[in-house]
Structures are given as structure tokens and as C-alpha cells.
Scaffold this active site. Structure first.
Site, PDB file in Angstrom:
ATOM      1  CE  LYS A 115      -2.175  -2.482   3.149  1.00 46.54           C
ATOM      2  NZ  LYS A 115      -2.311  -2.399   4.394  1.00 46.54           N
ATOM      3  N   GLY A 139       2.553  -0.869  12.897  1.00 45.88           N
ATOM      4  CA  GLY A 139       2.382   0.437  12.929  1.00 45.88           C
ATOM      5  C   GLY A 139       2.936   1.547  13.951  1.00 45.88           C
TER       6      GLY A 139
HETATM    7  P1  ADP Z   1       4.709  -4.535   6.701  1.00 43.10           P
HETATM    8  O1  ADP Z   1       3.682  -4.914   7.246  1.00 43.10           O
HETATM    9  O2  ADP Z   1       6.093  -5.017   7.373  1.00 43.10           O
HETATM   10  O3  ADP Z   1       4.749  -2.761   6.889  1.00 43.10           O
HETATM   11  P2  ADP Z   1       3.668  -4.308   3.977  1.00 43.10           P
HETATM   12  O4  ADP Z   1       2.270  -4.686   4.522  1.00 43.10           O
HETATM   13  O5  ADP Z   1       3.850  -3.004   3.522  1.00 43.10           O
HETATM   14  O6  ADP Z   1       4.625  -4.662   5.250  1.00 43.10           O
HETATM   15  O7  ADP Z   1       4.246  -5.279   2.847  1.00 43.10           O
HETATM   16  C1  ADP Z   1       3.902  -6.691   2.844  1.00 43.10           C
HETATM   17  C2  ADP Z   1       3.206  -6.919   1.578  1.00 43.10           C
HETATM   18  O8  ADP Z   1       3.503  -6.478   0.518  1.00 43.10           O
HETATM   19  C3  ADP Z   1       3.259  -8.474   1.433  1.00 43.10           C
HETATM   20  O9  ADP Z   1       2.134  -9.241   1.592  1.00 43.10           O
HETATM   21  C4  ADP Z   1       3.753  -8.913  -0.124  1.00 43.10           C
HETATM   22  O10 ADP Z   1       3.416  -9.793  -0.853  1.00 43.10           O
HETATM   23  C5  ADP Z   1       3.489  -7.229  -0.630  1.00 43.10           C
HETATM   24  N1  ADP Z   1       4.187  -6.964  -1.799  1.00 43.10           N
HETATM   25  C6  ADP Z   1       5.654  -6.659  -1.729  1.00 43.10           C
HETATM   26  N2  ADP Z   1       6.243  -6.367  -3.128  1.00 43.10           N
HETATM   27  C7  ADP Z   1       4.981  -6.982  -4.057  1.00 43.10           C
HETATM   28  C8  ADP Z   1       4.618  -6.768  -5.438  1.00 43.10           C
HETATM   29  N3  ADP Z   1       5.948  -6.400  -6.067  1.00 43.10           N
HETATM   30  N4  ADP Z   1       3.661  -7.261  -5.788  1.00 43.10           N
HETATM   31  C9  ADP Z   1       2.598  -7.365  -5.042  1.00 43.10           C
HETATM   32  N5  ADP Z   1       2.746  -7.496  -3.873  1.00 43.10           N
HETATM   33  C10 ADP Z   1       3.950  -7.242  -3.122  1.00 43.10           C
HETATM   34  C1  3PG Z   2      -0.604  -4.453  15.598  1.00 42.00           C
HETATM   35  O1  3PG Z   2      -0.520  -5.523  15.576  1.00 42.00           O
HETATM   36  O2  3PG Z   2      -0.027  -3.591  15.043  1.00 42.00           O
HETATM   37  C2  3PG Z   2      -1.060  -3.917  16.962  1.00 42.00           C
HETATM   38  O3  3PG Z   2      -1.419  -4.991  17.828  1.00 42.00           O
HETATM   39  C3  3PG Z   2      -1.997  -2.969  17.000  1.00 42.00           C
HETATM   40  O4  3PG Z   2      -3.521  -3.444  16.255  1.00 42.00           O
HETATM   41  P1  3PG Z   2      -4.200  -2.522  15.553  1.00 42.00           P
HETATM   42  O5  3PG Z   2      -3.579  -1.959  14.366  1.00 42.00           O
HETATM   43  O6  3PG Z   2      -5.654  -3.339  15.084  1.00 42.00           O
HETATM   44  O7  3PG Z   2      -4.814  -1.206  16.326  1.00 42.00           O
END
Ligand code: ADP
Ligand code: 3PG
Ligand code: MG
Length: 393
Positions: free
Chosen positions: A199, A373
Site C-alpha cells: 500500500k 504501525g
Molecule cells: P509491513 O507489514 O512489514 O509494513 P507491508 O504490509 O507494507 O509490510 O508489505 C507486505 C506485503 O507487500 C506482502 O504481503 C507482499 O506480498 C506485498 N508485496 C511486496 N512486493 C510486492 C509486489 N511486487 N507485488 C505485489 N505485492 C507485493
Molecule cells: C498491531 O498488530 O499492529 C497492533 O497489535 C495494533 O493492532 P491494530 O492495528 O488493530 O490497532
């Protein structure tokens, strides 16, 4: 950030101590705890309280049940795992702030534990309802904040209760603050940031926060696509988050003004429709039916080479869709090579910590945050309500 008054100096013997932990752990299809790291990391505080003769009452949420009881989010499997780690039984008070919880907490003896059911079964938790916070506070005499992963939430258990009781930071919170502060308070340079994940709109503030603070930001994952698209590359059938052209332009010119170098992929690992195999393509040569899923070998080498010159590294977000082994190699190679670089390396992010574990590269980091987060907000230098409310040392 100034250190917080910690649990080591709290008067706890014979007292009922409310401890906010973040036992919001991943669960498998049967609801069992799939990764107990957040429980294990809270043990220094909980072992200290047991050894000090405290009567400990644990508070946590699990998932997002939305303010009403939902058996899928019960803490039953979590308390089961916690009891096993602790080596003693821990009862669960299902009514949270009801008569039974009060009675169970009053009956605790020194060194014993009680856990309240999922705080988010009650609408007062997320609303930081004063009545709910008062009733929670009424269960204890001292409050300890050890839920680093939740300190970015202004909820009843994270700000309402500490406003009503003498409050202390737990050892996990203390350690997270100390380690993550090293990224904010004059990090040793060169300071390089590696960001990936999905995202983009969510991560733009994080990206921007490094301008002027880091020497270079290396961008991979789906996070890179809007940048590559804005530069006129055609990414075939790759889904590119729309409506970010202006934000991306502004970010790139701000980076130039701030003197922070931005490194983007030059090649990509591409999946074609109807084919299980993968191929590598330059960023301006992705075939029309190709979906970019990872950074390519030239990019990996350039990213790893740049990190070899760093003294401080912060990593968040996989550089490809790392859950699929075909697209994990970019993240694995860059982070594995970081392991032979001397310096201070920190990882954070809900998915990132798990991916580092799955790829066997946790050894490349001096510190891996338990926060998702919360850690990302902390490294942006934002004030976190659950920390701000705690007295300084
Ligand atoms: P975090 O939770 O550690 O902050 P994110 O939620 O931002 O990390 O990123 C994790 C997700 O990003 C994973 O589910 C991964 O599959 C996705 N992702 C990374 N690169 C790509 C890509 N090139 N195309 C699709 N999804 C991707
Ligand atoms: C997390 O997993 O990032 C924390 O437990 C906070 O959860 P929340 O994003 O549902 O507030
Ligand atoms: Mg995530």
C-alpha cells in the site's frame, strides 16, 4: 527520546499490577498461536513481576472484533500458550470489567497471573471511554505499559488507565524506545533506508519522513511501481496504485532538495499469464501480459552494494511478493548480504518481521521491532499517545 520510568523501580510486591501487553499474535486456521514472538518478548517484564511478588493482571486485544464479543477473537488459545511459556496456569476472566473479573483479581496471590478477555470485545476500549477506563483501572493499583505494538493507539488500556494509576514502562517498551531512538537521534552515517511492501498511499508519509534524515532510500516491492510508472516506464499488466502521479513527483523533487538519494529498481522479475516460470525484464521492457513481482538481479546487486557502504540501515517491507518463493529472492539476497555488513541494522513492520524469519535473514539485524504501525510511526518521529502518557525516568 527521553527514557521512561521503568518497571524495575515500581513498587509491586503484593500489589495488583495491570500490565498492557500486545499479545495480538498471528493465528493459524485452527486459531492456534502461529508465532509467539510478541509473548516471548514480553517475558522479561512478566518474569520480573513474578519474581518480585506482584499479582499480575494482563490486558491485551486480539484482532479487530469491533467492540463486541466474537469467539473467533477469544484469547483462550493465547492464554494457553502464555501459560505454557510461563510454566504456571493463568485463568482468563471472560467478563473483562464485570463482577467475576473483579473477584478473580482480588483473589490473586503474590506471583500469580490473570488475563482479561480481549479488550476489544468492549466498545469502551477503542473509544477510550472514561467509564470503561475507570473500571479497568479499578482492578489494579499500578500500571505497566509493555505493549509497544499498540502505543500508537489512544485507547482506554493505553492512555485511559495510565492516566488513572501510577504508571511505568515495561522492559520491552523501554528496549524498543532505546533501539528505535538510535534511528532518530543522529544515526551513524551513511544511513540507508530500504522500503518495500504494498500500500503506497499508506507509506508515503513514512517515505517522506526520511528525506533529509537518510542519505539514501532504496525502494522496491509494489511501492516502486508508481515511481517507475511516473517516469514513463510501461509495466505491462502490473497493477499500479492509481492517482499518485502528483504525490510521486512532489516526493522526488523534495528528495532532490533534501539531498536524499532515491534508488529505484532497474529490472524486475515478471510473471506471465499461463506460465508457472518467471523471467527478468528491464523496467521499460515488461511484456504486455507480464506482472512484476520482485526486483531483478541487477537491482539486487546495486541495492546490496549500496548497503555495503552504510553504517545504519532501516528496513521495512519486502522487495517483492515474498510469500511466494518464486518472488522472495530479491528480499532474501539483499537482506542476506546485509548480514556481512558491519553497522546497526533495524527491521520493523508486521509482515516484515515474519518474512525475515521465513527467509532466514533475522541474523542480518541487530534489532527487529515487535511493532508494526507503532514502529513505523515512531521512526517518523511522531508522538505516540501510549508513550507520551508515561512519566519520564
Ligand atoms: P509491513 O507489514 O512489514 O509494513 P507491508 O504490509 O507494507 O509490510 O508489505 C507486505 C506485503 O507487500 C506482502 O504481503 C507482499 O506480498 C506485498 N508485496 C511486496 N512486493 C510486492 C509486489 N511486487 N507485488 C505485489 N505485492 C507485493
Ligand atoms: C498491531 O498488530 O499492529 C497492533 O497489535 C495494533 O493492532 P491494530 O492495528 O488493530 O490497532
Ligand atoms: Mg503489512
Amino acid at each position: 527520546m527521553t527514557a521512561k520510568r521503568d518497571v524495575g523501580s515500581a513498587p509491586v510486591r503484593g500489589r495488583r499490577v495491570l500490565v498492557r501487553v500486545d499479545f495480538n499474535v498471528p493465528q493459524d486456521a485452527n486459531g492456534q498461536v502461529a508465532d509467539d514472538r510478541r509473548i516471548v518478548e514480553a517475558m522479561p517484564t512478566l518474569n520480573h513481576l513474578r519474581a518480585s511478588g506482584a499479582r499480575t493482571i494482563l490486558l491485551t486485544h486480539l484482532g479487530r472484533p469491533g467492540g463486541h464479543p466474537d469467539p473467533r477473537f477469544s484469547l483462550r488459545p493465547v492464554v494457553h500458550r502464555f501459560s505454557a511459556i510461563l510454566g504456571q496456569p493463568v485463568p482468563l476472566a471472560e467478563d473483562i470489567i464485570g463482577y467475576k473479573a473483579l473477584e478473580m483479581s482480588a483473589r490473586l496471590e503474590n506471583g500469580q497471573f490473570l488475563m482479561l478477555e480481549n479488550l476489544r470485545f468492549h466498545p469502551g476500549e477503542e473509544a477510550n471511554d472514561p467509564g470503561f477506563a475507570s473500571q479497568l483501572a479499578h482492578l489494579g493499583e499500578v500500571f505497566v505499559e509493555d505493549a509497544f505494538g499498540t502505543v500508537h493507539r489512544a485507547h482506554a488500556s493505553t492512555v485511559g488507565v495510565p492516566r488513572r494509576l501510577p504508571s511505568f514502562a515495561g522492559f520491552l517498551v523501554e528496549r524498543e524506545v532505546r533501539e528505535l531512538s538510535r534511528l532518530i537521534d543522529e544515526p551513524e552515517r551513511p544511513y540507508h533506508v530500504v522500503l518495500g511492501g504494498a500500500k503506497v498511499a499508506d507509506k508515503l508519509p513514512l517515505l517522506s519522513s526520511f528525506l533529509g534524515r537518510a542519505d539514501a532510500v532504496l525502494i522496491g516491492g509494489a511501492l516502486a511501481f508508481p515511481f517507475l510508472a511516473a517516469q514513463g516506464n510501461r509495466l505491462g499488466a502490473t497493477k499500479v496504485e492509481a492517482g499518485l502521479e502528483k504525490a510521486v513527483d512532489e516526493f522526488l523533487s523534495a528528495a532532490e532538495g533534501a539531498g536524499t538519494e532515491i534508488l529505484l529498481p532497474e529490472d524486475l522479475v515478471v510473471e506471465r499469464s499461463g506460465s508457472a516460470g518467471v523471467e527478468t525484464a528491464g523496467i521499460d521492457h515488461v511484456p504486455a501480459d507480464g506482472i512484476a513481482q520482485d526486483i531483478g538481479p541487477a537491482t539486487r546487486a546495486r541495492f546490496a552494494g549500496r548497503l555495503a557502504e552504510s553504517h545504519t540501515v532501516f528496513w521495512n517491507g519486502p522487495l517483492g511478493r515474498a510469500e511466494d518463493t518464486r518472488f522472495a529472492e530479491g528480499t532474501r539476497e539483499v537482506l542476506a548480504r546485509l548480514g556481512s555488513v558491519t553497522g546497526y541494522h533495524v527491521a520493523a513492520g508486521g509482515d516484515s518481521a515474519r518474512i525475515a524469519q521465513d527467509l532466514g535473514v533475522t541474523g542480518s539485524f541487530q534489532f527487529i521491532s515487535t511493532g508494526g504501525g507503532a514502529a513505523l510511526e515512531f521512526v517518523q518521529g511522531l508522538e505516540l499517545p501510549g508513550l507520551a502518557v508515561l512519566p519520564d525516568a
